[in-house]
Every structure is written in C-alpha cells, then in structure tokens.
Write a protein that holds these residues in place. Structure first.
Motif, PDB file in Angstrom:
ATOM      1  N   THR A  10       0.826  -1.214   0.000  1.00 38.99           N
ATOM      2  CA  THR A  10       0.000   0.000   0.000  1.00 38.99           C
ATOM      3  C   THR A  10       0.858   1.261   0.000  1.00 38.99           C
ATOM      4  O   THR A  10       0.586   2.214  -0.723  1.00 38.99           O
ATOM      5  CB  THR A  10      -0.927   0.003   1.235  1.00 38.99           C
ATOM      6  OG1 THR A  10      -1.707  -1.184   1.224  1.00 38.99           O
ATOM      7  CG2 THR A  10      -1.839   1.217   1.244  1.00 38.99           C
ATOM      8  N   ILE A  11       1.877   1.265   0.832  1.00 36.30           N
ATOM      9  CA  ILE A  11       2.719   2.460   0.976  1.00 36.30           C
ATOM     10  C   ILE A  11       3.532   2.724  -0.283  1.00 36.30           C
ATOM     11  O   ILE A  11       3.637   3.856  -0.744  1.00 36.30           O
ATOM     12  CB  ILE A  11       3.639   2.324   2.208  1.00 36.30           C
ATOM     13  CG1 ILE A  11       2.809   2.263   3.487  1.00 36.30           C
ATOM     14  CG2 ILE A  11       4.636   3.483   2.270  1.00 36.30           C
ATOM     15  CD1 ILE A  11       3.602   1.904   4.735  1.00 36.30           C
ATOM     16  N   PHE A  12       4.108   1.665  -0.839  1.00 32.42           N
ATOM     17  CA  PHE A  12       4.993   1.819  -1.994  1.00 32.42           C
ATOM     18  C   PHE A  12       4.327   1.245  -3.241  1.00 32.42           C
ATOM     19  O   PHE A  12       4.739   0.218  -3.776  1.00 32.42           O
ATOM     20  CB  PHE A  12       6.337   1.132  -1.716  1.00 32.42           C
ATOM     21  CG  PHE A  12       7.039   1.709  -0.529  1.00 32.42           C
ATOM     22  CD1 PHE A  12       7.682   2.933  -0.609  1.00 32.42           C
ATOM     23  CD2 PHE A  12       7.018   1.052   0.691  1.00 32.42           C
ATOM     24  CE1 PHE A  12       8.312   3.478   0.499  1.00 32.42           C
ATOM     25  CE2 PHE A  12       7.648   1.586   1.800  1.00 32.42           C
ATOM     26  CZ  PHE A  12       8.295   2.808   1.707  1.00 32.42           C
ATOM     27  N   LYS A  13       3.295   1.940  -3.685  1.00 30.48           N
ATOM     28  CA  LYS A  13       2.544   1.504  -4.855  1.00 30.48           C
ATOM     29  C   LYS A  13       3.458   1.410  -6.082  1.00 30.48           C
ATOM     30  O   LYS A  13       4.342   2.231  -6.255  1.00 30.48           O
ATOM     31  CB  LYS A  13       1.417   2.492  -5.135  1.00 30.48           C
ATOM     32  CG  LYS A  13       0.354   2.520  -4.066  1.00 30.48           C
ATOM     33  CD  LYS A  13      -0.573   3.700  -4.295  1.00 30.48           C
ATOM     34  CE  LYS A  13      -1.547   3.881  -3.162  1.00 30.48           C
ATOM     35  NZ  LYS A  13      -0.959   4.036  -1.866  1.00 30.48           N
ATOM     36  N   ASN A  14       3.191   0.409  -6.899  1.00 30.46           N
ATOM     37  CA  ASN A  14       3.896   0.229  -8.173  1.00 30.46           C
ATOM     38  C   ASN A  14       5.388  -0.043  -8.032  1.00 30.46           C
ATOM     39  O   ASN A  14       6.149   0.202  -8.971  1.00 30.46           O
ATOM     40  CB  ASN A  14       3.675   1.447  -9.092  1.00 30.46           C
ATOM     41  CG  ASN A  14       2.211   1.725  -9.317  1.00 30.46           C
ATOM     42  OD1 ASN A  14       1.428   0.799  -9.517  1.00 30.46           O
ATOM     43  ND2 ASN A  14       1.829   2.982  -9.262  1.00 30.46           N
ATOM     44  N   VAL A  15       5.829  -0.496  -6.854  1.00 29.77           N
ATOM     45  CA  VAL A  15       7.229  -0.875  -6.670  1.00 29.77           C
ATOM     46  C   VAL A  15       7.255  -2.355  -6.312  1.00 29.77           C
ATOM     47  O   VAL A  15       6.507  -2.800  -5.439  1.00 29.77           O
ATOM     48  CB  VAL A  15       7.915  -0.054  -5.547  1.00 29.77           C
ATOM     49  CG1 VAL A  15       9.372  -0.439  -5.429  1.00 29.77           C
ATOM     50  CG2 VAL A  15       7.767   1.445  -5.794  1.00 29.77           C
ATOM     51  N   SER A  16       8.090  -3.112  -6.995  1.00 26.80           N
ATOM     52  CA  SER A  16       8.197  -4.547  -6.732  1.00 26.80           C
ATOM     53  C   SER A  16       9.324  -4.815  -5.744  1.00 26.80           C
ATOM     54  O   SER A  16      10.420  -4.269  -5.873  1.00 26.80           O
ATOM     55  CB  SER A  16       8.491  -5.303  -8.022  1.00 26.80           C
ATOM     56  OG  SER A  16       7.419  -5.168  -8.911  1.00 26.80           O
ATOM     57  N   PHE A  17       9.034  -5.649  -4.760  1.00 24.71           N
ATOM     58  CA  PHE A  17      10.018  -6.032  -3.759  1.00 24.71           C
ATOM     59  C   PHE A  17      10.015  -7.551  -3.610  1.00 24.71           C
ATOM     60  O   PHE A  17       8.975  -8.194  -3.759  1.00 24.71           O
ATOM     61  CB  PHE A  17       9.676  -5.433  -2.390  1.00 24.71           C
ATOM     62  CG  PHE A  17       9.664  -3.941  -2.338  1.00 24.71           C
ATOM     63  CD1 PHE A  17      10.850  -3.213  -2.381  1.00 24.71           C
ATOM     64  CD2 PHE A  17       8.475  -3.234  -2.236  1.00 24.71           C
ATOM     65  CE1 PHE A  17      10.852  -1.831  -2.323  1.00 24.71           C
ATOM     66  CE2 PHE A  17       8.456  -1.849  -2.168  1.00 24.71           C
ATOM     67  CZ  PHE A  17       9.649  -1.144  -2.220  1.00 24.71           C
ATOM     68  N   SER A  18      11.163  -8.092  -3.268  1.00 25.18           N
ATOM     69  CA  SER A  18      11.243  -9.508  -2.928  1.00 25.18           C
ATOM     70  C   SER A  18      10.663  -9.700  -1.524  1.00 25.18           C
ATOM     71  O   SER A  18      10.462  -8.734  -0.783  1.00 25.18           O
ATOM     72  CB  SER A  18      12.698  -9.975  -2.951  1.00 25.18           C
ATOM     73  OG  SER A  18      13.405  -9.402  -1.862  1.00 25.18           O
ATOM     74  N   THR A  19      10.427 -10.929  -1.152  1.00 23.52           N
ATOM     75  CA  THR A  19       9.910 -11.237   0.188  1.00 23.52           C
ATOM     76  C   THR A  19      10.881 -10.742   1.261  1.00 23.52           C
ATOM     77  O   THR A  19      10.459 -10.187   2.281  1.00 23.52           O
ATOM     78  CB  THR A  19       9.678 -12.759   0.330  1.00 23.52           C
ATOM     79  OG1 THR A  19       8.792 -13.175  -0.711  1.00 23.52           O
ATOM     80  CG2 THR A  19       9.069 -13.100   1.679  1.00 23.52           C
ATOM     81  N   ASP A  20      12.195 -10.916   1.020  1.00 28.83           N
ATOM     82  CA  ASP A  20      13.201 -10.448   1.984  1.00 28.83           C
ATOM     83  C   ASP A  20      13.178  -8.925   2.108  1.00 28.83           C
ATOM     84  O   ASP A  20      13.322  -8.384   3.210  1.00 28.83           O
ATOM     85  CB  ASP A  20      14.605 -10.906   1.577  1.00 28.83           C
ATOM     86  CG  ASP A  20      14.815 -12.400   1.768  1.00 28.83           C
ATOM     87  OD1 ASP A  20      14.011 -13.032   2.492  1.00 28.83           O
ATOM     88  OD2 ASP A  20      15.787 -12.937   1.188  1.00 28.83           O
TER      89      ASP A  20
END
Length: 194
Positions: A10-20
């Motif tokens: 929600t906070i970082f819309k449109n940014v992809s992050f790994s689980t880590d």
C-alpha cells in the motif's frame, strides 16, 4: 511476491520487492496511532522521523514571533509528512505537526531510511520521485502566492485537498491561504453564487 496483508504494498505503490525486502522494510516502518489534538512534533524538537499517513488528517504549521499560525501543509491518506528542513539538515524543527483527526501513521527514522536506500535501491528511486513531485508542488505554491488572487489560491487548495474541508476548521484553511476567515467566507460565497 508480496504478502497481501503487507502494508508495504500500500505504501509503496507500483514498486516490486522480494519477500526479503518486504521483511526489511516492515522491520523499519512502525505503525503508530494518534488521537485528534495530539501533537507529533513541536517547534525546536529534534526531527529524526518522517511519516506515511494511512488514515486521518494532520496539519503542519509554523508559528511566527507574534504567535500567529501559518499552515504549510495538510496531510491526508497516502501523504508523507515531517518537518523536512529539520529532517534533512538535523537543525531543530521550525514546524509543529498536529492531528486534526485521529490518525494511523507509519513512522520511519532517517537512519533506518538511509540504511534501506543502500540495501533496496528501488526504495531510493521511489523517494526521489516523491521528492521531485513535492518540490514541483512547492514551487507552484510559492509562485501562486506571488501572483494568484485569493480566489485562485482557494480553488487550487480545493484541487490539492479535495476532501480536507470536511475535516478542518475554517481558520486552518485561511491560515494555509494567508487570509482572514472573513476573506475565506467571502471567496466561498462568490464561488457559490457563480
């Protein structure tokens, strides 16, 4: 893949992050709740945190030597806030931040954010883009203060903060516009009459 329940999405819309990466971000962003009337920051405080607004409405203002308040910003859902001059420079705060409505925020320290920038480069890009937009909005506001009429400034305010008028007092809006409450009432009346 992001966990659905993670606020990071929600906070970082449109940014992809790994689980880590999500786990690292979650470890540094702390959920905090405030009630209406609570003050997060007072002038002359040390500023080490910035906040993401999940819910609520807050006001950032400056008090001049005569005690008159000048509203610099309202922060509503999906906005970020702090006394950024103090946050970036380590100078004491010149702003006060108060809750106009009860609020749920996510707090992150400058130290933690700097560490996350190194570990997760796409996070730094996200913030750079946010700062570019914020700087542009600030510059437009400064220019508007120099040449726009009070009516034009009020209309700009309603576009920037479409739902804030329901949450804040008239004198808060007037202090944001740099006018008296009487002038604000007159402008609203003119607009209503078309």
């Amino acid at each position: 893949m992001l966990k659905k329940e993670s606020k990071v999405h929600t906070i970082f819309k449109n940014v992809s992050f790994s689980t880590d990466e999500v786990a690292k971000i979650e470890a540094h962003f702390h959920r905090v709740c405030y009630r209406k009337g609570d003050v997060l920051l007072r002038a002359k405080d040390v500023v080490s945190d910035q906040y993401y607004v999940e819910t609520g409405c807050l006001r950032v203002f400056y008090s001049d030597d005569s005690g008159r308040e000048h509203t610099v910003q309202f922060a509503i859902e999906d906005w970020w806030l702090s006394d950024y001059t103090a946050f970036f420079t380590s100078d004491p705060s010149i702003m006060t931040i108060e809750c106009i409505q009860s609020a749920v925020l996510y707090r992150v320290s400058k130290e933690d954010l700097d560490q996350l920038y190194v570990e997760i480069p796409q996070l730094e890009r996200f913030y750079r883009k946010k700062l570019e937009i914020a700087y542009s909005v600030l510059q437009k506001r400064i220019l508007g203060c120099l040449y726009k009429t009070t009516k034009e400034k009020y209309l700009d305010f309603t576009l920037l903060y479409p739902n804030v008028e329901k949450c804040v007092k008239n004198y808060h809006i007037a202090s944001y516009l740099g006018v008296t409450t009487e002038t604000l009432s007159r402008i609203r009346k003119e607009i209503a009459q078309g």
